[in-house]
Design an enzyme around this catalytic site. Structure first.
Site, short mmCIF file in Angstrom:
data_model
loop_
_atom_site.label_atom_id
_atom_site.label_comp_id
_atom_site.label_asym_id
_atom_site.label_seq_id
_atom_site.Cartn_x
_atom_site.Cartn_y
_atom_site.Cartn_z
N MET A 257 -35.58 -19.00 6.47
CA MET A 257 -36.39 -17.70 6.91
C MET A 257 -36.88 -16.47 6.96
SD MET A 257 -37.98 -19.61 8.51
CE MET A 257 -38.68 -19.99 9.64
N ARG A 258 -36.27 -16.27 5.35
CA ARG A 258 -35.81 -14.57 4.71
C ARG A 258 -37.33 -14.33 3.89
NH1 ARG A 258 -31.35 -11.72 7.31
NH2 ARG A 258 -30.24 -13.64 8.42
N LEU A 260 -38.47 -13.38 0.53
CA LEU A 260 -37.65 -12.81 -1.11
C LEU A 260 -38.74 -11.78 -1.76
CD1 LEU A 260 -38.03 -16.49 -2.67
CD2 LEU A 260 -35.40 -15.10 -1.05
N ASN A 274 -42.85 -22.29 -1.87
CA ASN A 274 -42.55 -22.40 0.04
C ASN A 274 -43.57 -23.38 0.46
OD1 ASN A 274 -41.94 -21.56 2.22
ND2 ASN A 274 -43.10 -20.83 2.97
N HIS A 276 -44.78 -24.62 4.18
CA HIS A 276 -45.56 -23.46 5.69
C HIS A 276 -46.44 -24.76 6.81
CE1 HIS A 276 -45.52 -20.31 8.48
NE2 HIS A 276 -47.44 -20.83 8.62
N VAL A 311 -46.18 -12.50 3.24
CA VAL A 311 -45.67 -13.69 4.43
C VAL A 311 -46.46 -14.74 4.18
CG1 VAL A 311 -44.99 -14.20 6.66
CG2 VAL A 311 -43.76 -12.13 5.96
N ASP A 312 -45.94 -15.98 3.70
CA ASP A 312 -46.75 -16.96 3.48
C ASP A 312 -48.04 -16.65 2.93
OD1 ASP A 312 -44.69 -18.05 5.04
OD2 ASP A 312 -45.82 -18.26 7.06
N GLU A 341 -45.70 -33.06 5.27
CA GLU A 341 -44.06 -32.06 4.16
C GLU A 341 -43.60 -32.69 3.11
OE1 GLU A 341 -44.25 -28.14 7.33
OE2 GLU A 341 -42.40 -29.20 7.03
C1 GAR Z 1 -40.78 -26.41 7.67
O1 GAR Z 1 -41.54 -27.63 8.56
C2 GAR Z 1 -41.15 -26.00 6.98
O2 GAR Z 1 -42.95 -25.97 6.69
C3 GAR Z 1 -41.10 -24.69 8.01
O3 GAR Z 1 -40.24 -25.07 8.98
C4 GAR Z 1 -39.41 -26.25 8.23
C5 GAR Z 1 -38.30 -26.09 7.86
O4 GAR Z 1 -37.59 -27.57 9.01
N1 GAR Z 1 -41.13 -23.02 7.48
C6 GAR Z 1 -42.07 -22.31 7.74
O5 GAR Z 1 -42.26 -22.32 8.70
C7 GAR Z 1 -41.40 -20.89 6.73
N2 GAR Z 1 -42.39 -19.58 7.21
P1 GAR Z 1 -36.72 -28.73 8.02
O6 GAR Z 1 -35.56 -27.91 8.30
O7 GAR Z 1 -36.18 -29.90 8.64
O8 GAR Z 1 -37.23 -29.00 6.37
#
Ligand code: GAR
Length: 356
Positions: A257-258, A260, A274, A276, A311-312, A341
């Site tokens: 959540m940072r 780059l 990444n 998302h 961002v994304d 995912e």
């Molecule tokens: C995931 O669902 C990923 O898509 C999201 O964080 C979660 C991490 O889950 N990423 C974002 O929201 C990025 N903008 P995890 O720690 O269980 O892999």
């Protein structure tokens, strides 16, 4: 060297003047173009579309040896020129014997000059950049096709014969379920790579525990700012130093959540991914699942994309759709998105590394 496939600089300069008179544009690019692959073809098509004639300047064999080492080029300048000339999008090929293209640019005075996406206008060689600026040439940086590179092609050809297994770094701030899925994919052979390190900006986070339980080095990076804040320059430098010293080839952000930025981004061109939890460009940023539910969507999903400064916002590599059911809660929907995912992330990493 066969004249059939090669033009002289004078001939190309004449072509440039003819095009100028007609109000048309000459596009120039340069490179080695050893071991032609589809990444080259797509790049050249894109370059050709920027003007009316595309000229490709290729390094002569001696300068390729100097730039790439004693085993290169695999194909002689004559053969490389013949292959390039056979492409519909290429109008002329010239060979230059120097390491740099400055002399070719000066002689041809193109209207447009293109480079592949691991460059930025600022990372062009100073000498080349100065000439381009002086001549008023439009500089265009074109994106590379992930996984379709000369190095990936040569790595595939090398097979298992002593080539290094690609190394992945996973960055995350949360539970680490994606990290676990990637580590498992490397363990059961679906992903021909090793996870070299897991890094987190959150001490005690689940992702660090996942790494430790799988015997993967787990590192806490001090972000230097509060949750969600910018990583400090010192934090970025520490990350970059660690990644380089571990010989990392690809960075997979999994709930990191940072944001780059450079110098990290340009150190791994096309190699920072990444995941998302939405069908980007819908619902970028925080709370993507909650917002999709609140909007009454019937479908959402997840996206693997390249990381850029936004961002994304980087180029989308793969998406998976997940239907929203009546009575879904953020938790139940997140669980199904996670399943998707875990399936697609390892697949995309394998494709980008050319080990899929
Ligand atoms: C995931 O669902 C990923 O898509 C999201 O964080 C979660 C991490 O889950 N990423 C974002 O929201 C990025 N903008 P995890 O720690 O269980 O892999």
């Amino acid at each position: 060297m066969s004249d059939r496939y090669l033009s002289t600089l004078e001939e190309v300069a004449t072509l440039r003047d003819e095009l100028s008179r007609r109000g048309e544009k000459l596009v120039l690019t340069n490179g080695v173009f050893d071991v032609l692959h589809v990444g080259h073809v797509r790049y050249l098509k894109e370059a050709a579309a920027l003007g009316d004639a595309l000229v490709v300047a290729i390094n002569g064999d001696a300068s390729v040896r100097e730039l790439k080492g004693p085993g290169r080029p695999v194909n002689s300048a004559e053969d490389r020129a013949e292959m390039l000339c056979a492409l519909e999008c290429v109008d002329r090929v010239v060979v230059f014997e120097e390491r740099r293209a400055s002399g070719v640019i000066e002689a041809i005075r193109p209207h447009v000059y293109t480079k592949g996406g691991d460059y930025t206008p600022d990372s062009l060689i100073d000498e080349e950049k100065a000439i381009l600026d002086r001549l008023g040439v439009e500089i265009r940086i074109l994106s590379l096709v992930p996984g379709k590179s000369t190095s990936a092609t040569l790595a595939k050809l090398a097979g298992d014969s002593g080539e290094k297994t690609p190394r992945i770094a996973i960055l995350g701030s949360g539970k680490g379920s994606n990290a676990r899925a990637i580590i498992e994919a490397t363990g059961d052979g679906r992903l021909g790579a090793d996870v070299a390190v897991v890094m987190s900006d959150v001490p005690g986070s689940g992702i660090l525990e996942v790494a430790e339980s799988c015997g993967i080095p787990a590192l806490v990076i001090d972000p230097g700012t509060e949750k969600g804040g910018q990583l400090t320059d010192a934090a970025l430098k520490e990350m970059l130093d660690r990644l380089k010293s571990l010989g990392v080839d690809l960075i997979a952000c999994a709930g990191f959540m940072r944001i780059l930025r450079d110098p990290l981004l340009s150190a791994f061109p096309g190699r920072i991914l990444n995941i998302h939890p939405s069908l980007l460009p819908q619902y970028p940023g925080l709370n993507a699942v909650r917002r999709a539910l609140a909007e009454g969507e019937r479908e959402t999903g997840c996206t693997v994309h390249l990381v850029d400064v936004g961002v994304d916002t980087g180029r989308i590599l793969k998406q998976a759709r997940v239907g929203i059911r009546d009575g879904d809660t953020e938790e139940s929907l997140t669980a199904r998105i996670h399943e998707a995912e875990h399936r697609i992330y390892a697949e995309v990493i394998a494709e980008v590394l050319g080990v899929g």
